[in-house]
Scaffold this active site. Sequence first.
Site, PDB file in Angstrom:
ATOM      1  N   GLU A  10      12.053  40.235  12.957  1.00 24.70           N
ATOM      2  CA  GLU A  10      12.714  40.437  11.663  1.00 24.70           C
ATOM      3  C   GLU A  10      12.153  39.475  10.631  1.00 24.70           C
ATOM      4  O   GLU A  10      11.938  38.313  10.900  1.00 24.70           O
ATOM      5  CB  GLU A  10      14.223  40.209  11.838  1.00 24.70           C
ATOM      6  CG  GLU A  10      15.036  40.617  10.663  1.00 24.70           C
ATOM      7  CD  GLU A  10      16.524  40.483  10.947  1.00 24.70           C
ATOM      8  OE1 GLU A  10      17.282  40.806  10.049  1.00 24.70           O
ATOM      9  OE2 GLU A  10      16.899  40.056  12.036  1.00 24.70           O
ATOM     10  N   CYS A  62      17.375  55.855  16.229  1.00 22.36           N
ATOM     11  CA  CYS A  62      18.740  55.986  16.734  1.00 22.36           C
ATOM     12  C   CYS A  62      19.154  54.824  17.643  1.00 22.36           C
ATOM     13  O   CYS A  62      20.347  54.649  17.899  1.00 22.36           O
ATOM     14  CB  CYS A  62      18.951  57.336  17.407  1.00 22.36           C
ATOM     15  SG  CYS A  62      17.776  57.774  18.660  1.00 22.36           S
TER      16      CYS A  62
END
Length: 91
Positions: free
Chosen positions: A90, A59
């Site tokens: 990433e 979340c």
Amino acid sequence: MNFNERVYEIVRRVPKGKVISYGQVAFLAGSPRGARAVGWALHRNPYPWVMGGENPVPCHRVVGSTGALVGYAGGLGVKTHLLNLEKAHED
């Protein structure tokens, strides 16, 4: 599948290093005006990403409509830190 379950499933699919708005989640969950309901569902998230486990709901990847970091039970500092960690790693 109820609304909260749809919200959790949508947020589970947000890739690491990416974000989605509360409004976008609401739209995808079939309730275009339900951004606040998305926030409430995530506030009650029984599968927090930080706790690990199977099928966590990250979340912290859900942001306000302007991209602002809003609403995180662990505090906005933690939300910022988690997002920064994910962007740093990433692929």
